[in-house]
Design an enzyme around this catalytic site. Structure first.
Site, mmCIF file in Angstrom:
data_model
loop_
_atom_site.group_PDB
_atom_site.id
_atom_site.type_symbol
_atom_site.label_atom_id
_atom_site.label_comp_id
_atom_site.label_asym_id
_atom_site.label_seq_id
_atom_site.Cartn_x
_atom_site.Cartn_y
_atom_site.Cartn_z
ATOM 1 N N ASP A 95 -1.500 3.732 -19.673
ATOM 2 C CA ASP A 95 -2.916 3.456 -19.922
ATOM 3 C C ASP A 95 -3.260 3.857 -21.360
ATOM 4 O O ASP A 95 -3.143 5.028 -21.726
ATOM 5 C CB ASP A 95 -3.737 4.288 -18.920
ATOM 6 C CG ASP A 95 -5.101 3.705 -18.645
ATOM 7 O OD1 ASP A 95 -5.690 3.125 -19.581
ATOM 8 O OD2 ASP A 95 -5.589 3.859 -17.516
ATOM 9 N N ASP A 195 -7.748 0.415 -21.964
ATOM 10 C CA ASP A 195 -9.045 0.918 -21.530
ATOM 11 C C ASP A 195 -10.184 0.277 -22.342
ATOM 12 O O ASP A 195 -10.085 0.193 -23.573
ATOM 13 C CB ASP A 195 -9.032 2.440 -21.754
ATOM 14 C CG ASP A 195 -10.211 3.140 -21.132
ATOM 15 O OD1 ASP A 195 -10.375 3.058 -19.910
ATOM 16 O OD2 ASP A 195 -10.979 3.777 -21.884
ATOM 17 N N GLU A 245 -9.064 -3.842 -19.685
ATOM 18 C CA GLU A 245 -10.290 -3.546 -18.944
ATOM 19 C C GLU A 245 -11.457 -4.063 -19.767
ATOM 20 O O GLU A 245 -11.699 -3.591 -20.870
ATOM 21 C CB GLU A 245 -10.436 -2.040 -18.719
ATOM 22 C CG GLU A 245 -11.645 -1.745 -17.847
ATOM 23 C CD GLU A 245 -12.149 -0.312 -17.943
ATOM 24 O OE1 GLU A 245 -12.792 0.146 -16.993
ATOM 25 O OE2 GLU A 245 -11.926 0.348 -18.981
ATOM 26 N N HIS A 319 -10.117 3.975 -10.023
ATOM 27 C CA HIS A 319 -10.584 5.367 -10.114
ATOM 28 C C HIS A 319 -12.040 5.470 -10.564
ATOM 29 O O HIS A 319 -12.554 6.570 -10.685
ATOM 30 C CB HIS A 319 -9.677 6.113 -11.085
ATOM 31 C CG HIS A 319 -9.747 5.524 -12.465
ATOM 32 N ND1 HIS A 319 -9.221 4.270 -12.758
ATOM 33 C CD2 HIS A 319 -10.313 5.966 -13.599
ATOM 34 C CE1 HIS A 319 -9.456 3.991 -14.021
ATOM 35 N NE2 HIS A 319 -10.123 5.006 -14.554
ATOM 36 N N ASP A 320 -12.674 4.348 -10.874
ATOM 37 C CA ASP A 320 -14.080 4.362 -11.302
ATOM 38 C C ASP A 320 -15.005 3.791 -10.232
ATOM 39 O O ASP A 320 -16.208 3.692 -10.449
ATOM 40 C CB ASP A 320 -14.270 3.507 -12.563
ATOM 41 C CG ASP A 320 -13.527 4.054 -13.760
ATOM 42 O OD1 ASP A 320 -13.380 5.281 -13.867
ATOM 43 O OD2 ASP A 320 -13.100 3.242 -14.604
HETATM 44 C C1 GLC Z 1 -12.713 3.277 -18.493
HETATM 45 C C2 GLC Z 1 -11.972 4.183 -17.557
HETATM 46 C C3 GLC Z 1 -12.887 5.304 -17.179
HETATM 47 C C4 GLC Z 1 -13.240 6.063 -18.424
HETATM 48 C C5 GLC Z 1 -13.816 5.130 -19.500
HETATM 49 C C6 GLC Z 1 -13.812 5.795 -20.832
HETATM 50 O O1 GLC Z 1 -13.812 2.674 -17.910
HETATM 51 O O2 GLC Z 1 -11.499 3.470 -16.465
HETATM 52 O O3 GLC Z 1 -12.329 6.154 -16.211
HETATM 53 O O4 GLC Z 1 -14.192 7.056 -18.138
HETATM 54 O O5 GLC Z 1 -13.064 3.963 -19.646
HETATM 55 O O6 GLC Z 1 -12.507 5.953 -21.322
#
Ligand code: GLC
Ligand code: CA
Length: 544
Positions: A95, A195, A245, A319-320
């Site tokens: 990641d 990310d 993402e 995880h979010d």
């Molecule tokens: C993404 C991750 C999340 C994190 C954010 C900032 O959304 O999945 O867990 O808090 O980025 O890095």
């Protein structure tokens, strides 16, 4: 369609398996569970970050991209993980948090000392202590700028104050990040997840947003595709499995991010389908899920991405996110049926499915009753904000209870033993009581379990070209109780029917008995036989 056969298993190491009895999951814990992951049939593991970090955002605040946080293990452990996974035919995806880094990172520390080179690594703006450069709102609450008195400058942090946004406009920053990719590729990593990567380009400028929270100025920026192409080309990762993402993105942009000939990424995560229960787009305002909106979003993304030869990552959980079965299904009476129905909805679509640890067991939301049980910086910030807005503690807890990211971060439920078999001590975050019934040990023994159903879905994809490559079109389009689609390939046809209600529902386009009369055969489902109507949360897959 390079990754049409694959499934990815997502691990949140902190909550997966604790090997050394400190209550925190670790890399050795993952190594110990590789045979379990192998038994699911997945081809890749994506692990969220375990790099050196103060852990203000559980590792998404990286202080050193090339070293392992001792809480999770050592570089030797990571090398062993890569090698052991490889022996089992599983590739590791790491990641990469490249929009920002921790303020503890050496780069930021040197910037704080006033070193010009490193000031240019971040987004610093001169200014007065009481007037932030823009009114942009941090994703975790509050203004997105922080003042540094001795520099007389503000820096941008779209996330926590300890996560400073990197300046992608600076070629030196881009070179640094390419080098991180080369480093991990050399170690044998097979792919990457990037990310919030569609937020990296801030070249639209720093302008007050009088209509929103600022995101329209930094989302899918004008140079984003150029940056991604350069990153992928120069680091030598083109062709590896990569997923971006994409926060608040558009289909048009995802067509470019993941288009077969674009040489950017293999696929994209988008989140619009996970906002259908946000009242007026506000995550902290509860509303029942709008199934009509959900099906429309699935249709748009599936059909338009297919037409453009672009590729979706398919997912409900990470995880979010709260747990899908608690959110879109029923974690009580129809727990098993609704979890299977939800799984089939995404796994039989066009794209690459992601299974988030515990989803394959039907793990539920955390069911916490006190704010002391929460750990996530976002939840704790918003609890305060909700109280400030005049909500009672009870109201605020209810909202956090449904929306907290900690719902997806409770320990993996391995067995009915104490601490859910996750650790031999109390974990860093507590488990819901249902771990005694919902766990790997119980579900491995039950042929009808959610776990075994997931294994079946992974296999169905692997063995059926129609799932991998078939065309997709949506049916029952005016029926807001049902999400249904057709996959076709070389004269073969599959019909996927999913009832999203906890009540019986009739079909509008064609009745179940009409399907049967026309010679369709049921090949998968979550109830026995075929009734007149779809039963609560019923899933039926027909083949012809
Ligand atoms: C993404 C991750 C999340 C994190 C954010 C900032 O959304 O999945 O867990 O808090 O980025 O890095
Ligand atoms: Ca540990």
């Amino acid at each position: 369609m390079k990754f049409s056969k694959s499934c990815v298993y997502q691990i949140y190491p902190r909550s997966f398996a604790d090997s050394n009895g400190d209550g925190i999951g670790d890399i050795r814990g993952i190594i110990n569970k590789l045979d379990y992951i192998k038994s699911l049939g997945v081809e890749y593991i994506w692990s969220t970050p375990f790099f050196v970090s103060p852990q203000n955002d559980n590792g998404y605040d990286v202080a050193d991209y090339r070293n392992i946080d001792p809480r999770f293990g050592t570089m030797a452990d990571v090398e062993e993980l890569i090698a052991e996974a490889d022996k089992r035919g599983i590739g590791l995806m790491f990641d990469m948090v490249f929009n920002h880094c921790s303020t503890s990172h050496e780069w930021f520390q040197r910037a704080l000392k006033g070193e010009e080179k490193y000031l240019n690594y971040f987004i610093f703006k001169d200014g007065e202590p009481d007037k932030p450069p823009t009114n942009w709102v941090s994703k975790f609450g509050g203004n997105a700028w922080e003042y540094v008195p001795n520099l007389k400058k503000w820096y941008l942090h779209l996330f926590d104050v300890s996560q400073a946004d990197l300046n992608w406009d600076n070629p030196e920053v881009r070179e640094e990040l390419k080098d991180v990719l080369r480093f991990w590729k050399k170690k044998g990593v097979k792919g990457f997840r990037f990310d919030v990567v569609n937020l990296i380009d801030k070249s639209r400028g720093f302008i007050d947003d009088n209509e929103g929270d600022g995101r329209r100025f930094y989302t899918d920026g004008p140079r984003i595709h150029e940056y991604l192409k350069e990153l992928v080309r120069d680091s030598g990762i083109d062709g590896m499995i990569t997923v971006g993402e994409m926060s608040s993105t558009s289909i048009d942009n995802c067509i470019k991010y993941s288009g077969a000939d674009e040489h950017e990424l293999s696929m994209t995560f988008s989140f619009h389908h996970l906002k259908v229960d946000y009242l007026k787009g506000d995550k902290w305002a509860l509303m029942p899920a709008d199934i009509g909106a959900l099906k429309k979003l699935f249709e748009d993304w599936q059909v338009r991405m297919a037409q453009a030869n672009a590729w979706n990552a398919l997912f409900w959980c990470n995880h979010d996110q709260p747990r899908a079965v608690s959110r879109f299904g029923d974690d009580g009476k129809y727990w098993k049926e609704s979890a299977k129905m939800l799984a089939a909805t995404t796994h039989l679509m066009r794209g690459t499915p992601y299974i988030y640890q515990g989803e394959e067991l039907g793990m539920t939301n955390a069911t916490y009753t006190s704010i002391e049980q929460y750990r996530d910086v976002e939840s704790l910030n918003y609890y305060k904000i909700l109280l400030e807005q005049g909500k009672t503690q009870e109201e605020a807890l209810k909202i956090i209870g449904e929306r907290s990211r900690d719902n997806g971060r409770t320990p993996m439920q391995w067995s009915a033993e104490k601490y859910a078999g996750f650790s031999n001590v109390e974990a860093w975050i507590s488990s819901p009581d249902n771990y005694r019934e919902i766990n790997v040990a119980v579900e491995e023994k039950d042929p009808d379990s959610i776990l075994n159903f997931y294994k079946q879905l992974v296999k169905i994809r692997e063995e059926n070209k129609i799932v991998q490559e078939g065309d997709i079109s949506f049916i029952e389009r005016d029926n807001n109780d049902v999400i249904a689609y057709r996959r076709t390939l070389d004269g073969a046809e599959w019909i996927i029917l999913c009832n999203y209600r906890g009540t019986e529902t009739s079909l509008q386009d064609k009745t179940l008995s009409a399907y049967v009369d026309e010679g369709y055969k049921k090949i998968l489902g979550n109830f026995e036989g075929i009734a007149e109507n779809l039963r609560p949360y019923e899933l039926i897959v027909f083949e012809k």
